[in-house]
Structures are given as C-alpha cells and as structure tokens.
Design an enzyme around this catalytic site. Structure first.
Site, PDB file in Angstrom:
ATOM      1  N   ARG A  66       0.741  -1.199  -0.163  1.00 29.17           N
ATOM      2  CA  ARG A  66      -0.138   0.032  -0.059  1.00 29.17           C
ATOM      3  C   ARG A  66       0.873   1.293   0.110  1.00 29.17           C
ATOM      4  NH1 ARG A  66      -3.192   2.661   5.068  1.00 29.17           N
ATOM      5  NH2 ARG A  66      -1.023   3.557   4.935  1.00 29.17           N
TER       6      ARG A  66
ATOM      7  N   TYR B  59      -0.642  12.211   4.400  1.00 29.52           N
ATOM      8  CA  TYR B  59      -1.894  11.897   5.123  1.00 29.52           C
ATOM      9  C   TYR B  59      -2.268  10.523   5.430  1.00 29.52           C
ATOM     10  CZ  TYR B  59      -4.009   9.826   1.053  1.00 29.52           C
ATOM     11  OH  TYR B  59      -4.253   8.942   0.253  1.00 29.52           O
TER      12      TYR B  59
ATOM     13  N   ASP C  72      -5.131   4.045  -0.367  1.00 27.32           N
ATOM     14  CA  ASP C  72      -5.934   4.453   0.619  1.00 27.32           C
ATOM     15  C   ASP C  72      -6.366   6.108   0.417  1.00 27.32           C
ATOM     16  OD1 ASP C  72      -7.767   4.601   2.515  1.00 27.32           O
ATOM     17  OD2 ASP C  72      -6.050   3.934   4.023  1.00 27.32           O
TER      18      ASP C  72
ATOM     19  N   HIS D  22      -8.619   7.157   2.262  1.00 24.96           N
ATOM     20  CA  HIS D  22      -8.996   7.470   3.631  1.00 24.96           C
ATOM     21  C   HIS D  22     -10.408   8.342   3.643  1.00 24.96           C
ATOM     22  CE1 HIS D  22      -7.903   7.204   7.833  1.00 24.96           C
ATOM     23  NE2 HIS D  22      -7.123   6.324   7.159  1.00 24.96           N
TER      24      HIS D  22
ATOM     25  N   GLU E  58      -8.713   2.270  -1.655  1.00 25.64           N
ATOM     26  CA  GLU E  58      -9.310   1.976  -0.476  1.00 25.64           C
ATOM     27  C   GLU E  58      -9.982   3.196  -0.354  1.00 25.64           C
ATOM     28  OE1 GLU E  58      -6.674   0.358   2.364  1.00 25.64           O
ATOM     29  OE2 GLU E  58      -7.674   1.346   3.917  1.00 25.64           O
TER      30      GLU E  58
ATOM     31  N   GLU F  91     -13.100  -0.780   6.830  1.00 21.05           N
ATOM     32  CA  GLU F  91     -12.598  -0.730   8.210  1.00 21.05           C
ATOM     33  C   GLU F  91     -13.360   0.025   9.100  1.00 21.05           C
ATOM     34  OE1 GLU F  91      -8.844   1.498   6.589  1.00 21.05           O
ATOM     35  OE2 GLU F  91      -9.452   3.181   8.015  1.00 21.05           O
TER      36      GLU F  91
ATOM     37  N   ARG G  91     -13.564  -4.845   3.843  1.00 20.45           N
ATOM     38  CA  ARG G  91     -12.166  -4.749   4.565  1.00 20.45           C
ATOM     39  C   ARG G  91     -12.902  -4.803   5.919  1.00 20.45           C
ATOM     40  NH1 ARG G  91      -9.378  -0.771   4.913  1.00 20.45           N
ATOM     41  NH2 ARG G  91      -7.585  -1.783   5.460  1.00 20.45           N
TER      42      ARG G  91
ATOM     43  N   GLU H 108      -4.337  -6.899   5.370  1.00 18.39           N
ATOM     44  CA  GLU H 108      -3.414  -5.913   5.825  1.00 18.39           C
ATOM     45  C   GLU H 108      -2.550  -6.287   6.787  1.00 18.39           C
ATOM     46  OE1 GLU H 108      -5.020  -2.270   7.240  1.00 18.39           O
ATOM     47  OE2 GLU H 108      -3.327  -1.285   6.580  1.00 18.39           O
TER      48      GLU H 108
ATOM     49  N   TRP I 198     -10.795  12.665   8.539  1.00 18.98           N
ATOM     50  CA  TRP I 198      -9.657  12.435   8.479  1.00 18.98           C
ATOM     51  C   TRP I 198      -8.871  11.211   7.875  1.00 18.98           C
ATOM     52  CZ3 TRP I 198      -6.474   8.330  10.849  1.00 18.98           C
ATOM     53  CH2 TRP I 198      -5.194   8.715  10.601  1.00 18.98           C
TER      54      TRP I 198
HETATM   55  C1  CS2 Z   1      -5.718   2.817   7.870  1.00 23.98           C
HETATM   56  C2  CS2 Z   1      -5.617   2.827   9.337  1.00 23.98           C
HETATM   57  O1  CS2 Z   1      -4.859   0.747   7.810  1.00 23.98           O
HETATM   58  C3  CS2 Z   1      -5.652   1.412   7.353  1.00 23.98           C
HETATM   59  O2  CS2 Z   1      -6.048   1.246   6.201  1.00 23.98           O
HETATM   60  O3  CS2 Z   1      -6.980   3.363   7.375  1.00 23.98           O
HETATM   61  O4  CS2 Z   1      -4.495   3.168   9.561  1.00 23.98           O
HETATM   62  C4  CS2 Z   1      -6.828   3.609  10.200  1.00 23.98           C
HETATM   63  O5  CS2 Z   1      -6.507   4.848   9.767  1.00 23.98           O
HETATM   64  C5  CS2 Z   1      -6.533   3.410  11.471  1.00 23.98           C
HETATM   65  O6  CS2 Z   1      -6.652   1.999  11.759  1.00 23.98           O
HETATM   66  C6  CS2 Z   1      -7.463   4.245  12.436  1.00 23.98           C
HETATM   67  O7  CS2 Z   1      -7.234   3.669  13.666  1.00 23.98           O
HETATM   68 MG    MG Z   2      -7.353   2.490   5.497  1.00 26.18          MG
END
Ligand code: CS2
Ligand code: MG
Length: 402
Positions: A147, A159, A210, A212, A236, A262, A283, A339, A402
C-alpha cells in the site's frame, strides 16, 4: 463449561489495546481484542459495566446464543463501541471452543483452503522518489503487495499515516493533532506517483492506495479513472462510507477495483455494497465487526456476490485480531488479501502469538485456539495513555474527514 470470570485488560505498550480474557470453570481460557483506537475506555467500560455481569455463569460453548444475546438483546444495536465489545467476547469464546476441541481455529471453521495467506504492507515517503525507495525496499523484503501513500506537494504531512508503535506522544497525548487537507492538490498528483512506480517496478507487484474517505463521489470517480493505467490491486476508502450509494457513482465510472469496510461494524453497513457488487473487497475486521461470528457471516454473503476479503489490519488493532483474521483468511473460500502493518517487539512481548509472516504471506500456526495470548504481568507495566487519532481540516479551516 461455564464462564467463571472475565477480565478486561487495558494496556499501552506503545499503543493502547483493550483485551478481554474469559476464564471457564474447567480452567480453559480465551482472549479477544476490543481495541477501538482513540475510544478505548468507552469499550472497556461498556464491557465491565454492561456485558461482563450478564455473562458470568453462562455456558461458554453457546457462542451464537451469546452473540445474539449481546446484539439483539442489547436493544441498542450496532455502533463501534457495542460491536467492539461483542467482537472481543466472540473471539475469546471461539478461542475457548477451539482449545476445548484441541484444534486450531481454522480447523473448526472448515479447514484450510490455502497453504498461506497473502498480506500487504505499507510504504510511504514525503516525495515521489522517497516513496519509490520505500516501495522498492518492501519489494526486496519479499512483499508482493504494497500500500503506497505519498506526501502531496503543498501539504505538510503524509496523510492517513498513523503514528503508531512510536511510543507515547511527545505532547502528552491530550488533544488530537490537526492536519490540513486539500483535494485539489492531491487529485492531480497521486497518478504521477503510480506512473513512476510502474516505470520502476514493472507489473509484478500489487499496488494499493488508501484515499481515507476524503473524496466526493465524483472526485473519487476521477481518481479511479486516472489510476486505471497503473492497474491498482485496489483503491481503498475512496469516499465517505456512511452512504453506500456513494459507491455507485464511483463504480459507474471506473474499472479500478474498490475496497471499503474498516469503519464498518456489521453486515448491514456493507449489505447494499455487496449485494449490488459496488465493491471488490470487503475490509471489515474481526475486532470491529462482530468477531469470528460476525466476519464469517459477512464473508459468506460476500462470496455469493463475487466480493473478496481484505481485512483491516493496522497497528492499532491488537495481535489477537491479526491471529483471528489469519485463521479466517486460511479458511475463507473468497480470500483476497490481509493488511499487515506489523508491531514493535514490545507489543509482541505482551501478546505472545503463533502467527508468522514470511515473504509477504502469513500463517496462523497450529496450536489449539487462535494462537494469541496476553502476558498480563507485562501488560500491567504499560498503563493506558490517553491518545487520539488526528482530526483534519481543509485549508480554509473547515473540518474534514481524517
Ligand atoms: C488505515 C488505518 O490501515 C488502514 O487502512 O486506514 O491506519 C486507520 O487510519 C486506523 O486504523 C484508524 O485507527
Ligand atoms: Mg485504510
């Protein structure tokens, strides 16, 4: 076999983790992960005050009934706090059942569907060249899937990179950090990163990215299209995940594979996405979406709709989750990828684990149970440290995802 005692253990060997330990009257015990990054004590309190008193004396073998009791029986269903608590209890009960049957968990689920499971690691840099270097290094370590996140010119931070395993925060960890975000700066830049990566790496490495949850549907659609020439394994969290409809727009515009989940807690969060094949990878992870019982249900539903698994596995879920996910991954017919952000040695000392990783693949090990334990004495030496995930603002000050 009756539940005699349940301990809720909060420890912070560089990162806060919440662990449930269920002890039975026959001496067999099991452990589960209830970690919810930045909101750990809410789950610990929910467990201690509302869950544990209802479970003492119950038959530990009735995993499904206990899951339904905590889910349906709680009336206030779902949500990250409730589901993290249910997840941990469920994992600990499966651990107990597998130990009682003298089998590794994956055998109870139906046995191995593969010899090992492919994992993806993380690589990032503040510039394209730094990022390329980091990716090449991971490839040389043997990872087949990576990733990639890259600093965007004009923005201070890379970020979406969590600052985990780096020990207590220097500011005492009392207020969330604030990041600044600009979609305008990010969108045209990211395809250049992957163009360069394909020039250097060729085509035999799986590349993931990602976003996010930061883009609007039409921006995500644009990114998906622009990334098509570089054949990503997945894009992602392209858009905010609350509105499953968002994904239809993205899907209609691009052949870049999509992954999300997630922040999902149950099959209901993902139902439309899966049923309508709006995503390629789900995920959800065991400590947030209902443990073994919750994930098994989501994964079977996904299998019916050609959606593969891709469990969240950051450093802010405990090695117990990693162990349980690895068992599920070895069994599940529609496995995609897992992951794997890895842990510092201190975390692994607190959570002795039988799972192993080697050259981009994992195996859960073959001991009875899920193979992860907690060293309670050592855990007690690392008390909880208040810490938050960062929050994010646009350049004009607007609060953003975020
Ligand atoms: C992220 C995570 O792993 C990922 O894909 O999006 O680092 C996520 O930000 C954290 O698990 C939040 O606690
Ligand atoms: Mg993520």
């Amino acid at each position: 076999m009756k539940i005699k005692d349940i301990r809720v253990i909060v420890t912070s060997p560089g990162q806060n983790f919440v662990t449930v330990k269920i002890i039975t009257d026959e001496g067999i015990y099991g452990v589960g992960d209830a970690t919810l990054n930045g909101r750990e004590l809410a789950v610990a309190t929910y467990l201690e005050k509302h869950v544990v008193p209802c479970l003492l004396g119950r038959d530990a073998s009735r995993i499904e009934d206990i899951w339904q009791y905590l889910y349906r029986g709680g009336y206030w269903r779902r949500g990250p706090v409730t589901m993290a608590a249910i997840s941990a209890i469920d994992m600990a009960l499966w651990d107990i059942k597998a130990k009682a049957c003298n089998m590794p968990l994956y055998q109870l689920l139906g046995g191995a569907s593969r010899e090992k499971i492919m994992i993806y690691t993380h690589a990032h840099g503040s510039t394209i060249e730094e990022t390329v270097e980091a990716v090449v290094q991971k490839k040389e370590e043997g990872f087949q899937a990576i990733r990639v996140q890259c600093g965007v010119p004009g923005l201070d931070r890379i970020y979406g990179i969590s600052k985990l395993n780096s020990g207590p925060r220097p500011d005492g960890g009392f207020l969330p950090d604030e990041d600044i975000w600009s979609t305008e700066k990010y969108l045209p830049f990211i395809p250049k990163v992957f163009e360069r990566l394909r020039d250097v790496l060729g085509w035999d490495t799986h590349l993931l990215h990602d976003a996010h949850h930061r883009l609007s549907p039409i921006e995500a659609a644009r990114l998906g299209k622009d990334l098509e020439p570089y054949r990503l394994f997945w894009l992602e969290d392209a858009v905010a995940a609350e509105d499953q409809e968002n994904f239809r727009h993205v899907r209609n515009h691009t052949t870049t594979p999509l992954a999300v989940g997630e922040v999902f807690n149950s099959i209901w969060d993902a139902r439309d996405l899966i049923r309508e094949q709006l995503i390629d990878y789900i995920r959800t992870t065991s400590c947030h979406a209902g443990g073994v019982t919750g994930l098994r249900r989501i994964f079977d539903y996904a299998a019916m709709h050609n959606v593969k698994t891709g469990c969240h596995g950051p450093g802010d879920v405990s090695p117990i989750t990693m162990g349980v996910n690895t068992h599920l991954g070895l069994w599940v017919p529609n496995y995609g990828i897992q992951e794997f952000a890895d842990y510092c040695p201190q975390v692994m000392d607190v959570f002795p684990s039988t799972w192993t990783h080697n050259k981009g693949f994992m195996h859960p090990g073959d001991v009875p149970g899920h193979g992860v334990d907690i060293d309670e004495e050592l855990a007690a030496r690392f008390p909880y440290e208040r810490a938050y995930l960062p929050v994010n603002r646009l350049e004009d000050g607007t609060l953003w995802h975020w």
